[in-house]
Design a protein around this motif. Sequence first.
Motif, PDB file in Angstrom:
ATOM      1  N   ASN A 426       0.812  -1.223   0.000  1.00 21.45           N
ATOM      2  CA  ASN A 426       0.000   0.000   0.000  1.00 21.45           C
ATOM      3  C   ASN A 426       0.843   1.269   0.000  1.00 21.45           C
ATOM      4  O   ASN A 426       0.299   2.362  -0.138  1.00 21.45           O
ATOM      5  CB  ASN A 426      -0.896   0.027   1.250  1.00 21.45           C
ATOM      6  N   THR A 427       2.157   1.133   0.181  1.00 23.03           N
ATOM      7  CA  THR A 427       2.992   2.315   0.389  1.00 23.03           C
ATOM      8  C   THR A 427       3.250   3.045  -0.937  1.00 23.03           C
ATOM      9  O   THR A 427       3.991   2.549  -1.783  1.00 23.03           O
ATOM     10  CB  THR A 427       4.327   1.923   1.048  1.00 23.03           C
ATOM     11  N   VAL A 428       2.622   4.206  -1.065  1.00 20.68           N
ATOM     12  CA  VAL A 428       2.697   4.972  -2.312  1.00 20.68           C
ATOM     13  C   VAL A 428       3.884   5.934  -2.283  1.00 20.68           C
ATOM     14  O   VAL A 428       4.614   6.070  -3.254  1.00 20.68           O
ATOM     15  CB  VAL A 428       1.374   5.741  -2.538  1.00 20.68           C
ATOM     16  N   ARG A 439      -2.098   3.808  -0.001  1.00 20.25           N
ATOM     17  CA  ARG A 439      -3.375   3.711  -0.706  1.00 20.25           C
ATOM     18  C   ARG A 439      -4.262   2.767   0.084  1.00 20.25           C
ATOM     19  O   ARG A 439      -3.783   1.993   0.924  1.00 20.25           O
ATOM     20  CB  ARG A 439      -3.150   3.181  -2.123  1.00 20.25           C
TER      21      ARG A 439
END
Lengths: 731, 234
Positions: A426-428, A439
């Motif tokens: 999830n790390t944008v 995200r």
Amino acid sequence: MKKNPQRLSEELGLRREEYERIVNILGRLPTPTEIAMFSVEWSEHCGYPHSRKWLAMLPREGNFAPLVGEDAGGIVYDGLAIVFKMESHNHPSQIEPKQGAATGIGGIIRDILGSGARPIACLDSLHFGPPEDKNSLHVFKGVVEGIAFYGNCVGVPTVGGELYFYPAFRGNCLVNVMCVGIAERGKLAQAVARGKGNGILYVGNKTGRDGIGGCSVLASKEFGEGEEKRPSVQIGDPFTEKCLIEATLEALATGFVVGIKDMGAAGLTCSCSEMAAAGRSGVELDLDRIPLREEGMEAWEIMMSESQERMLLCVLQGHEEEVARIFRKWGLEAALVGTVNETGRVTIRHRGAIVADLPAQALTDPPVYNPPAEKPAYLEKVNTLSLVDIPLPENYEKVLLTMLSSPNLSSRRWVYEQYDHMVQINTVILPGTGTPVLRVKGKPWGIAVTTDCNPLYCFLDPYRGTQMAVAEACLNLSACGARPAGVTDCLNFGNPEKPDRYWQFIEALRGIIDACRFFGIPVVSGNVSFYNENPAGVIYPTPTIGMVGILEDVEKAIGAVFGEEGSMVVLLGEPKEELGGSEYLRVIHGLEMGPLPSLDLAYEKRLQDLLIELVEERVILSAMDISEGGLAFALLEACLGGEHPVGVRVDIGRWSNLRTDTVLFGESRGRVIVSVREESYSSLEAYAVRKGIAVTPLGRVGGERWVIHQGEVVLIDLPVEELYKRWEVHY
Amino acid sequence: MKFGVVVFPGSNCDYDCYHVLANVLQVNTVFLWHEEKDLRSCDCVILPGGFSYGDYLRTGAIARFSPIMQAIRDFIAQGGLVMGICNGFQILVESGLLPGALLPNITGRFICKYTYLRVENVHTPFTHLFTPGEVVKIPIAHHQGNFFMHSPDLLTLRKQEQVVFRYCGPHGERDPRFNPNGSLDDIAGIASANFRVLGMMPHPERCAEDILGSHDGRKIFFSLIQWLEERKSG
């Protein structure tokens, strides 16, 4: 343990008047088990006797719908609950750095899990003594190792945080861990036991003798001389925690779990009494059914143990076995240890006898103290900075390189590369390149997270220093395009029984209350850690602000580092002739002095709104707020923090009427360095002017050299490669 | 076409692999619990990253004894497609299903960061969509990824073109500073002699969507899917 009950209560950290209150509540002398239970529940760490009065004044409402729960609060957005909390594990980490930090991660993850949310990210705010100091280095490296050991295995990414070194943390490090989780709004769990006949299910690890008195003996007292407190530190098992996360979420999905609470500080005592009190029920436990790691444990030991990776569940009658099976599938203990009743009492049986029988409410209603507060005498002395007495440097290159050797201004890559910051994909925005952004799968929006506090600022002026921490957190979030939505605080101070320490605490709290009210951000959860002192001294007051923000369109999120050669470097905001509290003053002139830079909350709010707008409209490429080390170090980080170091050429001639050191290294608030394509500059200018924010082009990104000039005069001209080598430190 | 993602207690990239396969690439994907004894007719099995059984002993040392590994052993013997990522690679090596060993990183620390990889063999089901020598950017996250084997074995490995990925610089250049963990011969991923089993330390599932900064990993999954489709239709 056949001791005089009053003496026992003193040994376990209860005060005389507390003991008397217990006798009054019970109407008889307490049993050893009861004393043990009161001692942990009423400890500073669990019961907040010195802070509760003040915590009640924190704002709970804001621009986003708040969610204020039992263990972990949060906000609600688009049908999802974003749950977050920060907690300290300072005392254990100082004594046994690796396990202390590891179990700090485990504890906060279980707090989030207990709310029914899947933990999606952790951040660590860390403070140590200077790394030149052998023991401080040992503590620092041990803490990083512990976070990596636990966090990497448990599968929750460590996406951010902060790291600072000051002599004031030599004897007491700070390890503040924040965890964020998400759940569907309607599926949150509660920490309650209710419904007569429902089962109390114990799950997770076995109970051992580790961590007994961790919260009362360890975290609610100052460190003394030559004490051995290692046995009070718990031992972490991240593999069991990972299984516990999956099993718990699976169990919650069955719909048969009425309530759940993690067994953290104060262990079984805390979970059963708080669940009973919250449900206005009674709970009866049979300690002979508790899975034990070793034989012969006494009732008081079982009730006080802080063995890790354990949860207590209240399960709908008739479905206990079904739920237990899920935990066993994951290789975990699951034992039906009691039932819910309507007595309102916590009743504990052991070896056939009742060893404790007390009203649940009384346990969860510790005394409130309102000790005297007095403005510390040092404040007068340290806030007398006069700039005329500070000689202007002759060689700015030398100043820059000297400051670069301060561990507070160097790269954090050595630390965050040891943490898995990408798991769960999830790390944008990755650590080191800007404010961490996550995200949310299946949603257009995203979450930005940050932790902020400058302890030196708070030492020099607890009220304004704390407001500055809140403002900086907001600025960090808005710099990536996120709207600040909620705060969790972790308030680290010295002994509250000393009036000057308590004054710092009250001032800091006022700072949070006023700033959060002004910005419309609720404080949804938090933690207080007092007694961070030892015979050599007390820590700087450190009210760490953990903040979560929402990005409406996560695809638009921007980082803080320069990405495009040739793009324009532009300053939003303006420098002032201020040096108070700066790293420059500390490192170059050896002064830790105020007054702090001025702070205008209304201006800060306009700047935040401007940044959010600029990201939303895709006007700018990057945004880096100016903090420790001033303009020069914000520029440096923007140049060195990306995948490849890039050069820059900027001119600060616009402010030749100000002292050059204040322009380069002063830490005036409300300033951000943005990069922008040439064709977007006029648009940037228009947006800024509309918000009443000064906008000044400084130069351009690119080249092999790092150049700052002031009109015709070149102040600094160094190869980027050399700066990069000095900036990247390994410990 | 059906993919299976094995879940050991302690796996922590299982959902990530599942997400990429099921939600991003929209292929039929199931989780396979470590106690299962058959692979439910999956065409390709992924052993995901994580810390199977805690990995308190040696990475992958316990997982090799799990019931599902017997099924995977049989599957491989019949020419089945298996891909081990990170801990999955460690498990394949511990199980003797791929050669070599994965030692602790030369830095002595866990390393999580993006690395550049050169695709050395494009004749495998996992890499046939790449061009020879293509450079891709895929992150690593491990404590024990330092590939090692004795030199005669390395010669065989090279000769049989079993080296699939090597760590390199942004332009494909090989240099010790681009080798993050001390791996022998800059090896980041290898295949079995029949190219049906791939083990790699980098995580392609972490860079299969544009929003995560790189989609280079997606091509590996695309390769697999296309290879399976062609085999089905062929």
